[in-house]
Motif scaffolding. Sequence first.
Motif, PDB file in Angstrom:
ATOM      1  N   SER A  42     -22.590   7.859  16.785  1.00  0.00           N
ATOM      2  CA  SER A  42     -23.759   7.191  17.357  1.00  0.00           C
ATOM      3  C   SER A  42     -24.206   7.879  18.642  1.00  0.00           C
ATOM      4  O   SER A  42     -25.401   8.017  18.915  1.00  0.00           O
ATOM      5  CB  SER A  42     -23.457   5.721  17.636  1.00  0.00           C
ATOM      6  OG  SER A  42     -23.236   5.047  16.419  1.00  0.00           O
ATOM      7  N   ASP A  76     -28.770   5.495  11.558  1.00  0.00           N
ATOM      8  CA  ASP A  76     -27.370   5.273  11.928  1.00  0.00           C
ATOM      9  C   ASP A  76     -26.838   4.103  11.105  1.00  0.00           C
ATOM     10  O   ASP A  76     -27.142   2.953  11.379  1.00  0.00           O
ATOM     11  CB  ASP A  76     -27.275   4.982  13.428  1.00  0.00           C
ATOM     12  CG  ASP A  76     -25.840   5.067  13.941  1.00  0.00           C
ATOM     13  OD1 ASP A  76     -24.908   5.105  13.103  1.00  0.00           O
ATOM     14  OD2 ASP A  76     -25.661   5.103  15.171  1.00  0.00           O
ATOM     15  N   GLU A  77     -26.038   4.438  10.088  1.00  0.00           N
ATOM     16  CA  GLU A  77     -25.488   3.450   9.149  1.00  0.00           C
ATOM     17  C   GLU A  77     -26.562   2.502   8.615  1.00  0.00           C
ATOM     18  O   GLU A  77     -26.444   1.285   8.754  1.00  0.00           O
ATOM     19  CB  GLU A  77     -24.371   2.646   9.826  1.00  0.00           C
ATOM     20  CG  GLU A  77     -23.285   3.572  10.365  1.00  0.00           C
ATOM     21  CD  GLU A  77     -22.030   2.802  10.795  1.00  0.00           C
ATOM     22  OE1 GLU A  77     -21.666   1.855  10.067  1.00  0.00           O
ATOM     23  OE2 GLU A  77     -21.437   3.157  11.818  1.00  0.00           O
TER      24      GLU A  77
END
Lengths: 239, 411
Positions: free
Chosen positions: A48, A169-170
């Motif tokens: 991240s 991000d995810e």
Amino acid sequence: MSSLIECEDVWKIYRVGDVEVQALRGLSLTIEQGEFVAIMGSSGSGKSTLMNILGCLDQPTKGHYRLNGIEVGNLKPDHLAGIRNQQIGFVFQSFNLIPRTSALENAQLPLFYRGLSLKEQRAQAAAALGRVGLQGREHHYPTQLSGGQQQRVAIARALVTSPSLLLADEPTGNLDTQSSQEIMKILETLNRDEGITIILVTHEVDVAAYAAREIVIKDGQVLSDRVTRARPTSSPVEA
Amino acid sequence: MSAFVWLTILTALRILARNRLRAGLTMLGIVIGVAAVIAMVSIGEGAKRAVQAQIATMGTNVIIIFPGVTSASGVRGSQGSAVTLTVSDALDLKKRIPLLADTGWTRRDVMQIVYGNRNWNGPINGISPSYLTIRDWSFTSGGPFSQTDLDSAARVALIGQTTVENLFEPGEEPVGAVVRIKNVPFRVIGVLAPKGQSAQGSDQDDVIFIPFSTAERKVFGTSFIGSVGAMFGSTDQVEDLPMAAEQIREVLRARHRLQTEQNDDFTIRTQVDLGKVQEGTSETLTMMLFAIASVSLLVGGIGIMNILLVSVTERTREIGVRMAVGAKRHHIMMQFLIEAMTLSLVGGALGIVLGITGAKLTTLIAGWPTIISGNVIVIAFFFSLVVGLFFGLYPANKAARLNPIEALRYE
Ligand SMILES: Nc1ncnc2c1ncn2[C@@H]1O[C@H](COP(=O)(O)OP(=O)(O)O)[C@@H](O)[C@H]1O
Ligand SMILES: [Mg+2]
């Protein structure tokens, strides 16, 4: 021509009280325009942190990050905001839609800061919602949409400005298998048909399989970087 | 207006509509402050205007001289207790002070006046003819008496509206009628136009004027021949009043042979002095209003600041998202400033409506005159705008300085 993304010995050091946390430790990385990259790695490895730097939300403590050949490291906050608005789209794990605001207005948001006329904002946002299969849902509020639909609104918001880079991000972290597949198919299409560069963080192998390149991060450094699928030829696939 | 500002205002209104109770409570300070200011300024203006109108009924550029020493406000119970002013004083003043356009004098006593089988107790005023012009008396029928009437001590009378109403049948013509005062017959030759209440609150129309000489010789009794109850002077220019008053004082002191250490045995008041007493009261009122306005606008402003700080905290994530998609600092700043100003302006508008309603109700219920000036409305609106801007600044700045990553991660 320079690469889209060039990271050169990038460090990110957080200071919590007296403790220093080195989230990125001399990471180097190059990503070309049009790539579809999956970033994997265990929790806390710095994924991240890297995405935030790539997305110009944050700046490296040391080292160089060039986006389209422009050194981002010492730009002012408003300049970074301008770059995000012009070149980057974000998709978050937790969707991050503005509550009690319709799908259309959420998708409009980046255009809001571009000074477009209201009419143009609406037309472009409606078109973006159409591209993620949400026509007819323009006036639904986030609470009236399923998780997968909310994430599609978020994707519409990310691509409404026709960015060169989409960071996710995810994006499937909060979704069931079927919704995950739908989201990944949309991202795959955007990459294949529109040439948008996509960088995706995921823990799931089958999600990562959609990407053509897989980078594994460990302790703030690149552990492995391999091409998992032949990149499509430079000329886009004809429909 | 740019689409950005327009949409931001719409968003702000939507947020207000969504939290109606909260917004209403927040705006309460501004609403009450603005309403209080408007209502009270309107009442104050109305009262001031009424008093000014009353002072104007005194005449134009008038100086009044009473015998004896009176209170600072110029209000005096009864005339004539001290015998220090005389007709020759008045005549000498006119001769020796060129600034004085004219001088007049009067002496009054309350007596019974009889007409047919009706009677009425009212003030009988023995006056010089000049008194009528100095005090700007006009007539609804008939006319004034002349110097000849004074010289010959003619038995003629002028009567005010209140006296007319009490002595005559409605519709009956008083001019030409003969009334009796102390059994002396007087022919009514003029009916005075109404003046209403004096600045001191007495009914100026409850009055009978007769020539000074007639009053002295035939009505009041001759104990103090030549002494007057009050003297009046007038100047052509209002600016001359203070100078004329000073000169009157010097002449009278000399005529009364007062030593330097002795106090005046008379009191001089100009129309300007009387106006000043009233201005003083309205200044006090204005200061009070200012205090009330400041306090309630301050309270209102702090309320707005508080609610915006809550809003910034509640919407931290939203601010993060906006920053991520490209909002610059001034965009976030503007958003919260516009929200603050929307709150204060809506509050100000409600306050204006409430204030005007309050003023109108005051007129309706208490019968006080009120004047709603456009100025006070514009000022109230402007103030609510400034309050919104000022107290919105801190929360807006706080929002604009958030770190996007921390804002996005905020739970
Ligand atoms: N704002 C921060 N302050 C302090 N430490 C942080 C902060 N953000 C991340 N870290 C630390 O940096 C490391 C990398 O975090 P992150 O990039 O979020 O990992 P990942 O996304 O791979 O799980 C972790 O050890 C984390 O605790
Ligand atoms: Mg993470």
